[in-house]
Design a protein around this motif. Structure first.
Motif, PDB file in Angstrom:
ATOM      1  N   ILE A  11       0.880  -1.166   0.000  1.00 23.14           N
ATOM      2  CA  ILE A  11       0.000   0.000   0.000  1.00 23.14           C
ATOM      3  C   ILE A  11       0.922   1.222   0.000  1.00 23.14           C
ATOM      4  O   ILE A  11       1.720   1.383   0.930  1.00 23.14           O
ATOM      5  CB  ILE A  11      -0.908   0.014   1.239  1.00 23.14           C
ATOM      6  CG1 ILE A  11      -1.838  -1.200   1.217  1.00 23.14           C
ATOM      7  CG2 ILE A  11      -1.698   1.327   1.314  1.00 23.14           C
ATOM      8  CD1 ILE A  11      -2.621  -1.410   2.501  1.00 23.14           C
ATOM      9  N   SER A  14       2.674   3.269   3.175  1.00 21.02           N
ATOM     10  CA  SER A  14       2.368   2.519   4.396  1.00 21.02           C
ATOM     11  C   SER A  14       3.599   2.057   5.175  1.00 21.02           C
ATOM     12  O   SER A  14       3.473   1.404   6.205  1.00 21.02           O
ATOM     13  CB  SER A  14       1.528   1.282   4.055  1.00 21.02           C
ATOM     14  OG  SER A  14       2.305   0.321   3.352  1.00 21.02           O
ATOM     15  N   LEU A  34      -4.584   0.109   7.342  1.00 20.48           N
ATOM     16  CA  LEU A  34      -5.412  -0.771   8.168  1.00 20.48           C
ATOM     17  C   LEU A  34      -6.153  -1.857   7.390  1.00 20.48           C
ATOM     18  O   LEU A  34      -6.439  -2.905   7.960  1.00 20.48           O
ATOM     19  CB  LEU A  34      -6.354   0.050   9.047  1.00 20.48           C
ATOM     20  CG  LEU A  34      -5.628   0.857  10.138  1.00 20.48           C
ATOM     21  CD1 LEU A  34      -6.621   1.677  10.942  1.00 20.48           C
ATOM     22  CD2 LEU A  34      -4.807  -0.038  11.049  1.00 20.48           C
ATOM     23  N   PRO A  35      -6.428  -1.694   6.084  1.00 19.29           N
ATOM     24  CA  PRO A  35      -7.038  -2.821   5.364  1.00 19.29           C
ATOM     25  C   PRO A  35      -6.032  -3.921   4.990  1.00 19.29           C
ATOM     26  O   PRO A  35      -6.404  -4.923   4.405  1.00 19.29           O
ATOM     27  CB  PRO A  35      -7.631  -2.192   4.112  1.00 19.29           C
ATOM     28  CG  PRO A  35      -7.187  -0.796   4.047  1.00 19.29           C
ATOM     29  CD  PRO A  35      -6.467  -0.463   5.315  1.00 19.29           C
ATOM     30  N   ALA A  36      -4.761  -3.754   5.324  1.00 18.23           N
ATOM     31  CA  ALA A  36      -3.722  -4.715   4.936  1.00 18.23           C
ATOM     32  C   ALA A  36      -3.989  -6.098   5.538  1.00 18.23           C
ATOM     33  O   ALA A  36      -4.497  -6.224   6.646  1.00 18.23           O
ATOM     34  CB  ALA A  36      -2.360  -4.206   5.380  1.00 18.23           C
ATOM     35  N   THR A  37      -3.601  -7.126   4.788  1.00 19.57           N
ATOM     36  CA  THR A  37      -3.694  -8.502   5.271  1.00 19.57           C
ATOM     37  C   THR A  37      -2.312  -9.125   5.461  1.00 19.57           C
ATOM     38  O   THR A  37      -2.185 -10.173   6.068  1.00 19.57           O
ATOM     39  CB  THR A  37      -4.509  -9.373   4.299  1.00 19.57           C
ATOM     40  OG1 THR A  37      -3.901  -9.286   2.999  1.00 19.57           O
ATOM     41  CG2 THR A  37      -5.953  -8.903   4.241  1.00 19.57           C
ATOM     42  N   ALA A  81      -6.857  -8.794  10.996  1.00 17.69           N
ATOM     43  CA  ALA A  81      -7.752  -7.655  10.804  1.00 17.69           C
ATOM     44  C   ALA A  81      -7.992  -7.014  12.164  1.00 17.69           C
ATOM     45  O   ALA A  81      -8.151  -7.707  13.163  1.00 17.69           O
ATOM     46  CB  ALA A  81      -9.067  -8.127  10.200  1.00 17.69           C
ATOM     47  N   THR A  84      -3.837  -2.596  15.104  1.00 17.96           N
ATOM     48  CA  THR A  84      -3.594  -1.165  14.893  1.00 17.96           C
ATOM     49  C   THR A  84      -2.173  -0.739  15.232  1.00 17.96           C
ATOM     50  O   THR A  84      -1.789   0.387  14.946  1.00 17.96           O
ATOM     51  CB  THR A  84      -4.560  -0.328  15.752  1.00 17.96           C
ATOM     52  OG1 THR A  84      -4.356  -0.663  17.134  1.00 17.96           O
ATOM     53  CG2 THR A  84      -6.004  -0.568  15.352  1.00 17.96           C
ATOM     54  N   SER A 103      -0.999  -6.536   0.608  1.00 12.18           N
ATOM     55  CA  SER A 103      -1.734  -7.785   0.445  1.00 12.18           C
ATOM     56  C   SER A 103      -0.912  -8.716  -0.437  1.00 12.18           C
ATOM     57  O   SER A 103       0.023  -8.293  -1.113  1.00 12.18           O
ATOM     58  CB  SER A 103      -3.101  -7.527  -0.187  1.00 12.18           C
ATOM     59  OG  SER A 103      -2.926  -6.970  -1.476  1.00 12.18           O
TER      60      SER A 103
END
Length: 105
Positions: A11, A14, A34-37, A81, A84, A103
């Motif tokens: 991302i 990031s 924060l949407p990272a996996t 998920a 933070t 991802s």
């Protein structure tokens, strides 16, 4: 049916660095990440292995039990998920880990 593996896709913006000593330290994961996996971890400085874990704003890294990142190594790991923050610690000495969120593997 063929299984496909997606390459790691960072991302943009990031990447964070987290210096580590023998006392646990934590840094916030950037909001845009924060949407990272997954996270790519680079042991960028120091000669000591650095341990890390992800979690909430109270996460604390623990020597001898958390994931060990060896000097000069690069790995891609999954993250949960809702995590933070990232916490780091060394068993001895110092080192710096660089985290890039994204991802894929």
């Amino acid at each position: 049916m063929r299984n496909s593996i997606s390459p790691f896709r960072p991302i943009p913006g990031s990447t964070i660095q987290c210096p580590a000593t023998t006392t646990s330290a934590r840094v916030a994961i950037p909001a845009l990440a924060l949407p990272a996996t997954t996270v790519r971890i680079v042991h960028s400085t120091g000669t000591s292995g650095v341990r890390w874990r992800s979690g909430s704003s109270t996460v604390t890294a623990i020597t001898l039990t958390d994931t060990l990142q060896l000097p000069g190594s690069i790995e891609v790991q999954g993250i949960n998920a809702g995590d933070t923050h990232i916490a780091v610690i060394t068993d001895s000495g110092t080192g710096t880990l660089e985290f890039t969120f994204g991802s894929g593997v």
